[in-house]
Design an enzyme around this catalytic site. Structure first.
Site, PDB file in Angstrom:
ATOM      1  N   SER A 241      38.021  45.334  36.234  1.00 25.70           N
ATOM      2  CA  SER A 241      38.014  45.330  37.714  1.00 25.70           C
ATOM      3  C   SER A 241      39.327  45.861  38.273  1.00 25.70           C
ATOM      4  CB  SER A 241      37.708  43.929  38.257  1.00 25.70           C
ATOM      5  OG  SER A 241      38.457  42.943  37.600  1.00 25.70           O
ATOM      6  N   HIS A 271      32.300  41.256  31.455  1.00 24.56           N
ATOM      7  CA  HIS A 271      33.453  40.953  32.323  1.00 24.56           C
ATOM      8  C   HIS A 271      33.069  39.751  33.207  1.00 24.56           C
ATOM      9  CE1 HIS A 271      37.151  41.567  34.393  1.00 24.56           C
ATOM     10  NE2 HIS A 271      36.853  42.611  35.141  1.00 24.56           N
ATOM     11  N   HIS A 318      37.984  37.592  23.843  1.00 30.92           N
ATOM     12  CA  HIS A 318      38.747  38.302  24.871  1.00 30.92           C
ATOM     13  C   HIS A 318      39.344  39.561  24.266  1.00 30.92           C
ATOM     14  CE1 HIS A 318      41.516  39.062  28.213  1.00 30.92           C
ATOM     15  NE2 HIS A 318      40.679  38.321  28.908  1.00 30.92           N
ATOM     16  N   ARG A 327      43.491  29.604  32.112  1.00 31.43           N
ATOM     17  CA  ARG A 327      42.600  29.383  33.263  1.00 31.43           C
ATOM     18  C   ARG A 327      41.499  28.398  32.882  1.00 31.43           C
ATOM     19  NH1 ARG A 327      41.163  35.606  34.317  1.00 31.43           N
ATOM     20  NH2 ARG A 327      40.818  35.394  32.066  1.00 31.43           N
ATOM     21  N   ASP A 373      35.522  32.023  31.831  1.00 27.47           N
ATOM     22  CA  ASP A 373      34.121  31.945  32.265  1.00 27.47           C
ATOM     23  C   ASP A 373      33.346  30.841  31.554  1.00 27.47           C
ATOM     24  OD1 ASP A 373      34.439  34.124  34.009  1.00 27.47           O
ATOM     25  OD2 ASP A 373      34.294  35.493  32.308  1.00 27.47           O
ATOM     26  N   ARG A 399      39.539  37.984  42.808  1.00 32.20           N
ATOM     27  CA  ARG A 399      40.114  39.156  42.131  1.00 32.20           C
ATOM     28  C   ARG A 399      40.616  40.199  43.145  1.00 32.20           C
ATOM     29  NH1 ARG A 399      40.365  40.660  36.822  1.00 32.20           N
ATOM     30  NH2 ARG A 399      40.796  38.422  36.738  1.00 32.20           N
ATOM     31  N   ARG A 419      44.538  60.539  35.429  1.00 32.29           N
ATOM     32  CA  ARG A 419      43.680  61.535  34.784  1.00 32.29           C
ATOM     33  C   ARG A 419      44.118  61.672  33.330  1.00 32.29           C
ATOM     34  NH1 ARG A 419      41.074  64.967  31.760  1.00 32.29           N
ATOM     35  NH2 ARG A 419      39.854  66.546  32.859  1.00 32.29           N
TER      36      ARG A 419
END
Ligand code: NMX
Ligand code: MLT
Length: 432
Positions: A241, A271, A318, A327, A373, A399, A419
């Site tokens: 993200s 994710h 992860h 978390r 999660d 987020r 790029r």
């Protein structure tokens, strides 16, 4: 007291000079090498971008501007009724690098209250979508629909200097963050609660008011939102993200386009969507094993069945972390404090004890430990929010604070279009 924008304006010139100096005088220094395995393997571990707001240590977990989650739980200002940090304080920290005072936080709360009204046409855009549309699709559509509001786009068309880009990106960021709770709350209300809008409560902080607009007026839910929105905000720059927001933003797309890109990435099951998948999986476990809290033995064989059918155990593993996510531990402490006897929490606790050993024996996952999660859903379920398809939207609201803080700094430092070089397998065959 200088405002948040004045504080930022004072920080930028010095930091810009420091970065210019590093790029100019040390630009040739090598910071890593890239293997063929990394080029095919999702660029794991490739050091190829700079993000200031947070850094992730594989063993220690996240530090926001140098501070761990337990440190911030002590150091960030809280609501008068509560013990959890206010996410506005984390935003101030991510953006400026300074721990905020209560007054700094009050300023952010007041700014977001003043800017928090969602344009009327956004409700119409959402109403045009079938009610069964996934909440993350609605979130992405609701964010990008607001793009005509962009101050940056208006000023860019008028012709502004590069050195001013950050200012209008900051204005867009403040507007979008202020409105995200109203957007997310409307998505929830229209999808699950018949569409009745609950007006904002100007007495409440950002997270407390979000809880209120969702329809949850208990102290525990407000506290949960304060914690939740603080801990999910940022996870350095390489997660999907953050990276997607940064990548799209590097074309000078405004914050609306950039955040929508980030949210589209968050919507994947590897994710942010993992938080919904965990809940579905746990409810399935409970149902399949006859209800209640299954024994360790029954749970173990269920975990093995999932693995043997070729699926991942959601909430575990992860790409960077190599220990239990701090978390997750913050969520576990919240559960131990507020809901130690909750049945789903007891299942999560048993999984906490047994899954890592199973994943080690299974031998594939590089990180067998719990991620954020694995826990968040049961906290929401306990508080009555049972609609697990909505959970990733909460992750997204949080987020947005981290990735948009970074986008303001991308503009402040004048970072260029991103790029990287891609290779073909044909080429790789010539170098092996
Ligand atoms: N259960 C079963 N197998 C796993 C798991 C897991 N939880 N985690 C990794 N593996 C497998 C993985 O699928 C891969 O298999 P294969 O070689 O057949 O392709 C192998 O182990 C090696 O993968 P890793 O290098 O350990 O993991 P990677 O860095 O590629 O992916 C995740 C990281 C997070 C995508 C992965 O651990 C996963 O799929 N976890 C479950 C989904 C999840 O919880 N995602 C949330 C992440 C946190 N967040 O909020 O974004
Ligand atoms: C996150 O919070 O973005 C996830 O833990 C994924 C990551 O860091 O790669």
């Amino acid at each position: 007291m200088p405002t948040l924008k004045e504080t930022l304006a004072a920080r930028i010139p010095k930091f810009r000079r420091e970065v210019d100096d590093i790029r100019h005088n040390h630009g040739e220094k090598v910071i890593g090498e890239v293997t063929i395995a990394q080029a095919y393997g999702g660029m794991r571990g490739v050091k190829s971008m700079v993000t200031e707001t947070s850094a992730l240590d594989p063993n220690e977990g996240i530090r926001f501007r140098g501070h761990t989650i337990p440190e911030l739980q002590k150091a960030l200002p809280r609501a008068a009724e509560g013990e959890e940090p206010l996410p506005e304080g984390l935003f101030y920290l991510l953006l400026t690098g300074d721990l905020p005072t209560e007054e700094n936080v009050a300023e952010v709360t007041a700014e977001w209250q003043a800017r928090g009204t969602l344009p009327e046409y956004v409700y119409k855009v959402l109403d045009a979508l079938p009610p069964q549309t996934h909440p993350m699709t609605q979130l992405s559509a609701g964010i990008v629909a607001q793009q005509p509001e962009s101050v940056f786009v208006r000023r860019y068309r008028e012709g502004i200097s590069k050195s001013e880009y950050w200012e209008y990106t900051f204005e867009d960021t403040m507007n979008l963050l202020a409105r995200l709770p109203a957007l997310a709350a409307y998505i929830y209300r229209r999808t699950y609660k018949g569409g009745k809008i609950i007006p904002a409560d100007p007495e409440l902080d950002w997270a407390g008011n979000f809880a209120h607009m969702l329809g949850y007026d208990t102290r525990m839910f407000r506290e949960l939102m304060r914690l939740y929105l603080t801990i999910h905000a940022d996870h350095e720059g390489g997660n999907v993200s953050a990276h997607a927001t940064h990548l799209v933003g590097s074309t000078l797309s405004d914050v609306y386009y950039s955040l929508a890109a980030g949210m589209n990435g968050l919507a994947g099951p590897l994710h942010g969507l993992a938080n919904q998948e965990v809940l579905r999986w746990i409810l399935h476990v409970r149902e399949e094993l006859g209800g209640g809290v299954p024994s360790r033995q029954k749970l173990s064989s269920f975990v093995w069945d999932t693995l043997n059918s070729g699926r991942v155990i959601p909430g575990y593993g992860h790409a960077v972390l190599r220990k239990t996510d701090p978390r997750y531990m913050a969520e576990r402490e919240f559960a131990l404090k507020h809901m130690p006897d909750d049945e789903l929490f007891r299942i999560v606790s048993t999984l906490y004890e047994i899954v890592p050993a199973i994943l080690i024996e299974h031998g594939k996952a590089k990180n067998p430990w719990h991620n954020v999660d694995a826990h968040s859903g049961v906290l929401l379920m306990h508080n009555g929010m049972v609609e697990h398809d909505f959970y990733t939207v909460l992750f997204g609201v949080s987020r947005a604070m981290g990735v948009l803080s970074s986008l303001v700094w991308d503009r402040a430092l004048g970072l260029p279009l991103e790029r990287p070089k891609s290779l073909t397998t044909e080429y790789i065959k010539t170098i092996i």
